[in-house]
Design an enzyme around this catalytic site. Structure first.
Site, PDB file in Angstrom:
ATOM      1  N   VAL A 101       0.835  -1.205   0.000  1.00  0.00           N
ATOM      2  CA  VAL A 101       0.000   0.000   0.000  1.00  0.00           C
ATOM      3  C   VAL A 101       0.872   1.258   0.000  1.00  0.00           C
ATOM      4  O   VAL A 101       0.360   2.366   0.051  1.00  0.00           O
ATOM      5  CB  VAL A 101      -0.988  -0.002   1.193  1.00  0.00           C
ATOM      6  N   HIS A 117      -4.149  -4.225  -2.983  1.00  0.00           N
ATOM      7  CA  HIS A 117      -4.646  -3.948  -1.633  1.00  0.00           C
ATOM      8  C   HIS A 117      -4.803  -2.457  -1.345  1.00  0.00           C
ATOM      9  O   HIS A 117      -4.815  -2.044  -0.193  1.00  0.00           O
ATOM     10  CB  HIS A 117      -3.734  -4.606  -0.588  1.00  0.00           C
ATOM     11  N   CYS A 128     -19.650   8.545  -0.671  1.00  0.00           N
ATOM     12  CA  CYS A 128     -19.659   8.842  -2.115  1.00  0.00           C
ATOM     13  C   CYS A 128     -18.386   8.371  -2.817  1.00  0.00           C
ATOM     14  O   CYS A 128     -18.288   8.490  -4.030  1.00  0.00           O
ATOM     15  CB  CYS A 128     -19.901  10.332  -2.354  1.00  0.00           C
TER      16      CYS A 128
HETATM   17  P1  OAD Z   1       4.216 -10.734   4.770  1.00  0.00           P
HETATM   18  O1  OAD Z   1       4.680  -9.963   5.949  1.00  0.00           O
HETATM   19  O2  OAD Z   1       3.216 -11.795   4.968  1.00  0.00           O
HETATM   20  O3  OAD Z   1       5.480 -11.406   4.083  1.00  0.00           O
HETATM   21  C1  OAD Z   1       6.634 -10.674   3.831  1.00  0.00           C
HETATM   22  C2  OAD Z   1       7.630 -11.598   3.164  1.00  0.00           C
HETATM   23  O4  OAD Z   1       8.767 -10.826   2.811  1.00  0.00           O
HETATM   24  C3  OAD Z   1       8.106 -12.737   4.058  1.00  0.00           C
HETATM   25  O5  OAD Z   1       8.001 -13.961   3.350  1.00  0.00           O
HETATM   26  C4  OAD Z   1       9.561 -12.380   4.341  1.00  0.00           C
HETATM   27  O6  OAD Z   1      10.385 -13.526   4.445  1.00  0.00           O
HETATM   28  C5  OAD Z   1       9.915 -11.588   3.103  1.00  0.00           C
HETATM   29  N1  OAD Z   1      11.016 -10.640   3.272  1.00  0.00           N
HETATM   30  C6  OAD Z   1      11.456 -10.018   4.392  1.00  0.00           C
HETATM   31  N2  OAD Z   1      12.492  -9.212   4.108  1.00  0.00           N
HETATM   32  C7  OAD Z   1      12.708  -9.310   2.770  1.00  0.00           C
HETATM   33  C8  OAD Z   1      13.636  -8.728   1.857  1.00  0.00           C
HETATM   34  N3  OAD Z   1      14.553  -7.864   2.250  1.00  0.00           N
HETATM   35  N4  OAD Z   1      13.552  -9.073   0.545  1.00  0.00           N
HETATM   36  C9  OAD Z   1      12.614  -9.957   0.119  1.00  0.00           C
HETATM   37  N5  OAD Z   1      11.729 -10.539   0.939  1.00  0.00           N
HETATM   38  C10 OAD Z   1      11.770 -10.225   2.234  1.00  0.00           C
HETATM   39  O7  OAD Z   1       3.766  -9.654   3.674  1.00  0.00           O
HETATM   40  P2  OAD Z   1       2.855  -9.882   2.388  1.00  0.00           P
HETATM   41  O8  OAD Z   1       3.102 -11.213   1.777  1.00  0.00           O
HETATM   42  O9  OAD Z   1       3.011  -8.672   1.542  1.00  0.00           O
HETATM   43  O10 OAD Z   1      -2.807  -7.261   3.408  1.00  0.00           O
HETATM   44  O11 OAD Z   1       1.423  -9.872   3.050  1.00  0.00           O
HETATM   45  C11 OAD Z   1       0.306  -9.965   2.245  1.00  0.00           C
HETATM   46  C12 OAD Z   1      -0.810  -9.138   2.807  1.00  0.00           C
HETATM   47  O12 OAD Z   1      -1.038  -9.494   4.180  1.00  0.00           O
HETATM   48  C13 OAD Z   1      -0.531  -7.653   2.893  1.00  0.00           C
HETATM   49  O13 OAD Z   1      -0.757  -6.976   1.681  1.00  0.00           O
HETATM   50  C14 OAD Z   1      -1.470  -7.205   3.951  1.00  0.00           C
HETATM   51  C15 OAD Z   1      -1.239  -8.289   4.958  1.00  0.00           C
HETATM   52  O14 OAD Z   1      -2.235  -8.504   5.882  1.00  0.00           O
HETATM   53  C16 OAD Z   1      -3.749  -6.408   3.820  1.00  0.00           C
HETATM   54  O15 OAD Z   1      -3.520  -5.546   4.667  1.00  0.00           O
HETATM   55  C17 OAD Z   1      -5.059  -6.615   3.162  1.00  0.00           C
END
Ligand code: OAD
Length: 252
Positions: A101, A117, A128
């Site tokens: 986001v 998201h 609105c």
């Molecule tokens: P997560 O916090 O679930 O996962 C983050 C991932 O990034 C993990 O697998 C880490 O191992 C990895 N990670 C950490 N540091 C990193 C780096 N330097 N380079 C590459 N990877 C790294 O986040 P998302 O998968 O984005 O949704 O989560 C998905 C959704 O869950 C989000 O968009 C949010 C959340 O609840 C909503 O708010 C609707």
């Protein structure tokens, strides 16, 4: 770097990059599920990221998202964001899909980013749906936990809500349809910095795998995708992605 990825990238006309919170971690933006530092390790998602939570306690929820907006405003894109932006110059049909986001992809030079998201910088009216325009000037960075009344819509007077998708809400139709189509038709699908746990976004990787794309995961930690992607690269996106771009096309 695995030759299969480099060759597939060079040959591809359609490439999809799908990102999650991990790509912004090296910019100092916390992820959600990393141990200790993840937002959902410290905060209760059901109190902050659902329509019910906002109904129950609007200042708590609005203040939390304003705190996060302040963090992003004070952050800079990292080498991973920049490598993704550079990749687009080498691929005829390039699609960037993000669950993030923040606006760090855009500030690194990416355009037409599909935000599944929503966006922190685009709150809108509950009634609105007009977008809220923040007052001019740099806002104060709020301390975490600040409660703040959400503003009112200048057009209809109803409450403004954060511009993000909450648990229990549908992902926006237009970016979702475009994302699914891109996943279905790409030759290379790169899944970067996501735990790939949140649906429907996570199903994009499965769509690309089923369609026969070369699929690559970039993540310092294991995920469920490790065994189903073509290549899982264990490392931070700020290091791995510039290497990929450099090996495939040469880096400026
Ligand atoms: P997560 O916090 O679930 O996962 C983050 C991932 O990034 C993990 O697998 C880490 O191992 C990895 N990670 C950490 N540091 C990193 C780096 N330097 N380079 C590459 N990877 C790294 O986040 P998302 O998968 O984005 O949704 O989560 C998905 C959704 O869950 C989000 O968009 C949010 C959340 O609840 C909503 O708010 C609707």
């Amino acid at each position: 770097m695995d030759e299969r990825i480099i060759n597939a990238l060079r040959a591809a006309t359609r490439v999809v990059v799908f990102t999650g919170a991990g790509v912004s971690a090296e910019s100092g933006i916390p992820t959600f599920r990393d141990k200790q530092t993840g937002l959902w390790e410290q905060f209760d998602a059901s109190e902050l990221a659902t329509p019910d939570a906002f109904e129950r306690d609007p200042p708590l929820v609005w203040g939390w998202y304003e705190w996060r907006r302040g963090l992003v405003l004070g952050a800079q894109p990292n080498a991973g964001h920049r490598a993704i932006a550079a990749m687009a110059d080498h691929v005829p049909y390039f699609t960037l899909i993000t669950q993030n986001v923040d606006d760090l992809h855009e500030r690194a030079g990416s355009s037409d980013v599909l935000h599944l998201h929503g966006e922190l910088s685009r709150p809108y009216c509950e009634a609105c749906r007009r977008h809220y325009v923040y007052p001019e000037g740099i806002p104060d960075v709020l301390p975490g936990g600040t409660r703040l009344q959400p503003p009112r819509c200048t057009a209809c007077g109803a409450r403004i809500r954060p511009g993000v998708v909450w648990f229990g809400e549908r992902v926006p139709e237009l970016p979702w349809v475009a994302a699914r189509e891109a996943a279905k038709h790409c030759e290379v699908f790169l899944c970067c910095g996501t735990s790939a746990l949140v649906q429907p976004a996570a199903s994009l990787a499965d769509i690309a795998i089923a369609a026969g794309a070369t699929t690559v995961q970039v993540n310092p930690n294991p995920t469920d995708l490790d065994t189903s992607v073509t290549v899982a690269i264990r490392g931070p996106s700020g290091i791995v992605l510039p290497q990929l771009v450099s090996e495939a096309w040469g880096y400026p």
